[in-house]
Scaffold this motif. Structure first.
Motif, mmCIF file in Angstrom:
data_model
loop_
_atom_site.group_PDB
_atom_site.id
_atom_site.type_symbol
_atom_site.label_atom_id
_atom_site.label_comp_id
_atom_site.label_asym_id
_atom_site.label_seq_id
_atom_site.Cartn_x
_atom_site.Cartn_y
_atom_site.Cartn_z
ATOM 1 N N SER A 1 -34.470 -54.970 79.473
ATOM 2 C CA SER A 1 -34.854 -53.584 79.724
ATOM 3 C C SER A 1 -34.193 -53.040 80.981
ATOM 4 C CB SER A 1 -36.375 -53.486 79.866
ATOM 5 O OG SER A 1 -36.801 -54.137 81.050
ATOM 6 N N MET A 2 -34.185 -51.709 81.102
ATOM 7 C CA MET A 2 -33.752 -51.083 82.337
ATOM 8 C C MET A 2 -34.870 -51.206 83.364
ATOM 9 S SD MET A 2 -34.152 -47.095 81.116
ATOM 10 C CE MET A 2 -33.558 -46.420 82.663
ATOM 11 N N TYR A 3 -34.589 -50.878 84.625
ATOM 12 C CA TYR A 3 -35.611 -50.965 85.662
ATOM 13 C C TYR A 3 -36.719 -49.949 85.372
ATOM 14 C CZ TYR A 3 -37.947 -50.624 90.165
ATOM 15 O OH TYR A 3 -38.900 -50.601 91.151
ATOM 16 N N GLY A 4 -37.954 -50.396 85.437
ATOM 17 C CA GLY A 4 -39.089 -49.532 85.185
ATOM 18 C C GLY A 4 -40.054 -50.182 84.219
ATOM 19 N N VAL A 5 -41.007 -49.417 83.748
ATOM 20 C CA VAL A 5 -42.030 -49.923 82.844
ATOM 21 C C VAL A 5 -41.541 -49.784 81.408
ATOM 22 C CG1 VAL A 5 -44.425 -49.755 82.110
ATOM 23 C CG2 VAL A 5 -43.806 -49.245 84.480
ATOM 24 N N LEU B 1 -42.091 -46.605 78.829
ATOM 25 C CA LEU B 1 -42.589 -45.406 79.502
ATOM 26 C C LEU B 1 -41.409 -44.656 80.146
ATOM 27 C CD1 LEU B 1 -45.852 -46.704 81.212
ATOM 28 C CD2 LEU B 1 -45.640 -45.361 79.115
ATOM 29 N N PRO B 2 -41.563 -43.359 80.441
ATOM 30 C CA PRO B 2 -40.455 -42.576 81.002
ATOM 31 C C PRO B 2 -40.006 -43.107 82.362
ATOM 32 C CG PRO B 2 -42.189 -41.138 80.191
ATOM 33 C CD PRO B 2 -42.755 -42.522 80.189
ATOM 34 N N ASN B 3 -38.768 -43.586 82.448
ATOM 35 C CA ASN B 3 -38.291 -44.202 83.679
ATOM 36 C C ASN B 3 -37.223 -43.389 84.404
ATOM 37 O OD1 ASN B 3 -39.833 -46.703 83.783
ATOM 38 N ND2 ASN B 3 -38.808 -47.177 81.862
ATOM 39 N N LYS B 4 -36.745 -42.327 83.774
ATOM 40 C CA LYS B 4 -35.791 -41.450 84.446
ATOM 41 C C LYS B 4 -35.789 -40.095 83.748
ATOM 42 C CE LYS B 4 -31.599 -42.126 87.076
ATOM 43 N NZ LYS B 4 -30.490 -43.063 87.372
ATOM 44 N N PHE C 1 -35.177 -57.484 83.624
ATOM 45 C CA PHE C 1 -36.163 -56.648 84.298
ATOM 46 C C PHE C 1 -37.547 -56.718 83.662
ATOM 47 C CE2 PHE C 1 -32.858 -53.797 86.486
ATOM 48 C CZ PHE C 1 -33.095 -54.392 87.718
ATOM 49 N N THR C 2 -37.695 -57.457 82.581
ATOM 50 C CA THR C 2 -39.041 -57.737 82.086
ATOM 51 C C THR C 2 -39.743 -58.746 82.985
ATOM 52 O OG1 THR C 2 -38.080 -59.380 80.583
ATOM 53 C CG2 THR C 2 -38.590 -57.205 79.661
ATOM 54 N N SER C 3 -39.000 -59.368 83.888
ATOM 55 C CA SER C 3 -39.566 -60.337 84.831
ATOM 56 C C SER C 3 -39.957 -59.640 86.125
ATOM 57 C CB SER C 3 -38.552 -61.438 85.136
ATOM 58 O OG SER C 3 -38.934 -62.190 86.271
ATOM 59 N N GLU C 4 -41.177 -59.886 86.585
ATOM 60 C CA GLU C 4 -41.644 -59.319 87.850
ATOM 61 C C GLU C 4 -40.867 -59.880 89.035
ATOM 62 O OE1 GLU C 4 -43.828 -56.959 88.158
ATOM 63 O OE2 GLU C 4 -45.210 -56.988 86.457
ATOM 64 N N PHE D 1 -49.470 -47.181 85.329
ATOM 65 C CA PHE D 1 -48.270 -47.722 85.945
ATOM 66 C C PHE D 1 -47.483 -46.568 86.558
ATOM 67 C CE2 PHE D 1 -49.387 -50.345 82.343
ATOM 68 C CZ PHE D 1 -49.333 -51.620 82.862
ATOM 69 N N HIS D 2 -46.809 -46.851 87.677
ATOM 70 C CA HIS D 2 -45.934 -45.826 88.225
ATOM 71 C C HIS D 2 -44.635 -45.827 87.438
ATOM 72 C CE1 HIS D 2 -43.857 -43.068 90.742
ATOM 73 N NE2 HIS D 2 -42.866 -43.926 90.843
ATOM 74 N N MET D 3 -44.247 -44.666 86.928
ATOM 75 C CA MET D 3 -43.042 -44.537 86.143
ATOM 76 C C MET D 3 -41.935 -43.914 86.984
ATOM 77 S SD MET D 3 -44.763 -43.255 82.573
ATOM 78 C CE MET D 3 -45.697 -41.950 83.365
ATOM 79 N N GLY D 4 -40.711 -44.384 86.790
ATOM 80 C CA GLY D 4 -39.594 -43.957 87.622
ATOM 81 C C GLY D 4 -39.283 -42.481 87.565
ATOM 82 N N ALA D 5 -39.711 -41.791 86.524
ATOM 83 C CA ALA D 5 -39.445 -40.355 86.407
ATOM 84 C C ALA D 5 -40.397 -39.524 87.257
ATOM 85 C CB ALA D 5 -39.535 -39.929 84.941
#
Length: 518
Positions: free
Chosen positions: A432-436, A439-442, A404-407, A224-228
């Motif tokens: 959740s916050m935006y992201g996966v 996983l590291p999102n910021k 944000f758990t919803s696509e 998955f692409h992570m925001g960080a």
């Protein structure tokens, strides 16, 4: 299309050079000032969350409500002042946003509409999952194609929502000007990391470098692409521009790719325009997406049930702040409070909205009935077009309240970023916050010491440490991990700050692809 935005504000005449690698000292001051102002705004928001969390732990329900009510207007006034301060940087940020948008559009046009259709290309099918999930899988593969300077091809686009229909062909414009080609060729298994792709099973007759092959077919993306982390397809120079003008660069990037994929064909565009005309986006409106039914119990899902009143609390907060802002500008009239409601639970329409008589609720009630009645109804052609409508209308709203758990929520938020310079603050999530999730999102920088406390799950860090956010706990604290020590835990939000940094490599995260010898 007329979409209402926040009250107009004076645009200051401050400019920034288009060449971010050669930014002068004065211009760097503008960037630094913007980041400092955003950090203050984030600090105000996180402080308010901490105050609410602490006060709600006190006894005396009536007194707590009065105290929070008094403090809330002060909080709203502070946010309004912060937005005015941020407006000093509107002009140069708008210039950067225009440059970045044009650069992405030119890159996509060059790759997707080439003179030679036999050049390098990357193809992908659509994975069989919900519409939002399927769209995000295509965005990830499109990003991969851009990174390798390849034309992106979608071969087969059935999803859970299509019920045998070709999702792309039936609803959106062709993704490329090139004709459809035969892709029934021999596949070679390979694996891709952030820097490129190498063959998983190297053999003498095949090169170990993916770039030696004109045709690459991606069968499955396992990372998955992570925001960080910087996306594959964005150059470092482009990414620096995006980071400098936008509060959530990953959402902006995904929004650009998603908007291209979801360009409506003539029939869908007529359908969407008719819906927009009924809603009138020239007046303020908040979008609410309530995802329930199968999302709450399917294996692998992270969603939990949330009462409708939890969503409406944030809607009330947005309108209260908007009305205070209008009063500051001298407006005398009352604001008509409207909500665009999208949900797969008809109970929300039938029962829960009745408690909010001061609001007007708009949306596709019929789809809620269809979505909640049976899976076959939801995945019909009508169900598919209803979800396209909901995502589009939600993205057009002034503010978005969802999970944000919803696509679907993520897709609406990402598309929303393409309609203005920076709409990263124009949404709130109940989970959740935006992201996966997980996983590291910021990537943040520690600015104060924090001591480890195993009893409260607090982790230790020192000033200068890279700290990754895994989860916002919505009470003034984050859950994350220390890049120096590898330890994970909880810590106060004010002890770290965002400096626009990102990682360029996702080590040990892979994508599974297949290479076809062309």
């Amino acid at each position: 299309m007329k979409i209402h935005r926040d009250p107009p504000r004076h645009v200051r005449n401050t400019k920034l050079s288009s060449n971010q690698d050669d930014t002068g000292d004065d211009q760097q001051v503008l960037v630094d000032r913007f980041f400092a102002a955003r950090r203050v705004k984030t600090g105000i928001v996180e402080l308010w969350r901490a105050i609410q969390s602490e006060i709600l732990n006190f006894s005396g329900g009536t007194k707590k409500a009065k105290v929070l009510g008094k403090l809330k207007e002060r909080y709203n006034a502070l946010l309004i002042d912060m937005d005015e301060l941020l407006s000093f940087d509107d002009q140069w940020r708008s210039e950067l946003a225009k440059q970045a948008t044009n650069e992405v559009a030119e890159t996509i046009s060059r790759l997707q509409n080439p003179e030679d259709c036999n050049g390098s290309r990357l193809s992908s099918g659509m994975i069989e999952c919900g519409f939002g999930c399927a769209m995000h899988s295509l965005v990830g593969r499109f990003d991969h194609a851009i990174a390798q300077n390849r034309r992106f091809i979608i071969n087969g686009s059935q999803s859970d929502y299509s019920n045998g229909l070709d999702v792309i062909k039936e609803n959106f414009k062709p993704i490329s000007s090139c004709p459809k080609e035969n892709t029934d060729l021999v596949y070679v298994n390979s694996v891709c990391d952030m820097e490129g792709c190498d063959l998983l099973n190297k053999t003498k007759e095949h090169s170990s470098n993916i770039r030696d092959y004109k045709y690459v077919h991606v069968s499955e993306i396992t990372s998955f692409h992570m925001g960080a982390f910087k996306p594959l397809g964005a150059s470092k120079q482009l990414w620096t521009k995006i980071v400098n003008f936008h509060g959530n660069p990953t959402a902006w990037w995904k929004g650009q790719l998603l908007r291209y994929i979801m360009r409506p064909n003539e029939a869908i565009e007529r359908m969407l325009e008719e819906e927009r005309a009924q809603i009138d986006f020239g007046e303020p409106i908040v979008g609410v997406h309530v995802r329930r039914t199968d999302k709450l119990f399917l294996p692998g899902e992270n969603a939990k049930f949330h009462y409708f009143r939890e969503y409406m609390k944030h809607v009330d907060d947005w309108y209260d702040r908007y009305e205070l802002q209008m009063r500051k500008l001298g407006a005398k009239h009352n604001i008509h409070r409207r909500v665009y409601l999208a949900t797969d639970d008809v109970f929300v329409w039938e029962k829960e909205v009745k408690s909010y008589s001061s609001y007007t609720f708009l949306g596709t009630r019929e789809f809620s009935i269809t979505a909640g009645s049976s899976r076959s109804s939801r995945t019909s052609e009508n169900g598919l077009r209803s979800i396209i409508t909901d995502i589009t209308m939600l993205s057009n709203c002034n503010f978005l309240v969802c999970t944000f758990t919803s696509e679907v929520c993520n897709a609406a938020y990402e598309l929303k970023q393409t309609y203005s310079v920076d709409a990263s603050d124009d949404a709130v999530s109940l989970d959740s916050m935006y992201g996966v999730v997980g996983l590291p999102n910021k990537l943040l920088k520690a600015v104060y010491d924090h001591t480890e406390d195993k009893a409260t799950s607090n982790m230790e860090f020192k000033p200068g440490d890279d700290v990754f956010i895994l989860k916002n706990l919505w009470n003034g604290t984050y859950d994350g991990w220390n890049g120096r020590t590898g330890n994970a835990g909880i810590f106060p939000s004010y002890k770290v700050q965002y400096e626009g940094k990102y990682c360029s490599k996702q080590t040990k995260l892979f994508r599974k692809t297949f290479i076809t010898v062309d």
